[in-house]
Design an enzyme around this catalytic site. Sequence first.
Site, PDB file in Angstrom:
ATOM      1  N   VAL A  73       0.879  -1.193  -0.079  1.00  0.00           N
ATOM      2  CA  VAL A  73       0.225   0.018  -0.170  1.00  0.00           C
ATOM      3  C   VAL A  73       0.696   1.431  -0.010  1.00  0.00           C
ATOM      4  O   VAL A  73       0.503   2.335  -0.766  1.00  0.00           O
ATOM      5  CB  VAL A  73      -0.995  -0.064   1.230  1.00  0.00           C
ATOM      6  CG1 VAL A  73      -1.637   1.391   1.235  1.00  0.00           C
ATOM      7  CG2 VAL A  73      -1.991  -1.260   1.070  1.00  0.00           C
ATOM      8  N   ALA A  76       2.024   1.559  -3.556  1.00  0.00           N
ATOM      9  CA  ALA A  76       0.683   2.007  -4.418  1.00  0.00           C
ATOM     10  C   ALA A  76       0.386   3.570  -4.142  1.00  0.00           C
ATOM     11  O   ALA A  76       0.516   4.409  -5.083  1.00  0.00           O
ATOM     12  CB  ALA A  76      -0.452   1.273  -4.059  1.00  0.00           C
ATOM     13  N   GLU A  77       0.430   4.087  -2.901  1.00  0.00           N
ATOM     14  CA  GLU A  77      -0.024   5.335  -2.526  1.00  0.00           C
ATOM     15  C   GLU A  77       1.073   6.340  -2.831  1.00  0.00           C
ATOM     16  O   GLU A  77       0.927   7.310  -3.497  1.00  0.00           O
ATOM     17  CB  GLU A  77      -0.353   5.392  -0.884  1.00  0.00           C
ATOM     18  CG  GLU A  77      -0.789   7.031  -0.672  1.00  0.00           C
ATOM     19  CD  GLU A  77      -1.437   6.904   0.623  1.00  0.00           C
ATOM     20  OE1 GLU A  77      -1.913   8.141   1.010  1.00  0.00           O
ATOM     21  OE2 GLU A  77      -2.056   5.935   1.121  1.00  0.00           O
ATOM     22  N   THR A  78       2.486   5.904  -2.717  1.00  0.00           N
ATOM     23  CA  THR A  78       3.489   6.783  -3.328  1.00  0.00           C
ATOM     24  C   THR A  78       3.315   7.170  -4.948  1.00  0.00           C
ATOM     25  O   THR A  78       3.281   8.070  -5.189  1.00  0.00           O
ATOM     26  CB  THR A  78       4.843   6.061  -3.170  1.00  0.00           C
ATOM     27  OG1 THR A  78       5.113   6.059  -1.592  1.00  0.00           O
ATOM     28  CG2 THR A  78       5.985   6.986  -3.614  1.00  0.00           C
ATOM     29  N   SER A  81       0.059   9.160  -5.686  1.00  0.00           N
ATOM     30  CA  SER A  81       0.186  10.469  -5.189  1.00  0.00           C
ATOM     31  C   SER A  81       1.155  11.217  -6.182  1.00  0.00           C
ATOM     32  O   SER A  81       0.774  12.625  -6.362  1.00  0.00           O
ATOM     33  CB  SER A  81       0.557  10.636  -3.811  1.00  0.00           C
ATOM     34  OG  SER A  81      -0.424   9.915  -3.013  1.00  0.00           O
TER      35      SER A  81
END
Length: 156
Positions: A73, A76-78, A81
């Site tokens: 996660v 993925a968020e990196t 974003s």
Amino acid sequence: MMDNFTPGPFEEELTAAGVPRHLHGWLGRYGIGALVVKMGIHFLEMSPERTVATMPVEGNTQVAGILHGGAHVVLAETLGSFSASIHAGPGRHAVGIEVSAAHHRSISSGLVTGTCTAIHLGRTLVTHEVVMTDAEGRRLSTARITNMVRDNAPAT
């Protein structure tokens, strides 16, 4: 004032992480973030439409010796974003409002590659799908992240 040519205090960090030179002016004052450095994330491509990076399994495992689900996660968020922030452009920024992930298979060594692909690039909402794979191209997890794009606060 930062421009795209003056090195910022995070120049070495950005270079080591594989951030394309044309984005150094944008990130030069902020870097890529302590967690991204700690996780060993290395960027291969960066754009609003597609961002790709690798992350080592070593150092990011849970007690059973496999890649921690939270590490999936974080990757993925990196990626989502950064892609959303590039899409937002100067004078705007992206903030995550939703992230979800499904884990398909485990991995206990090697590198994970995250490929972030735009689903929707809107004026106020941006959504990406991020697929994590192993060296053989097998899907490890699938995530989706939605970011809200906002105007920066006026300088005071």
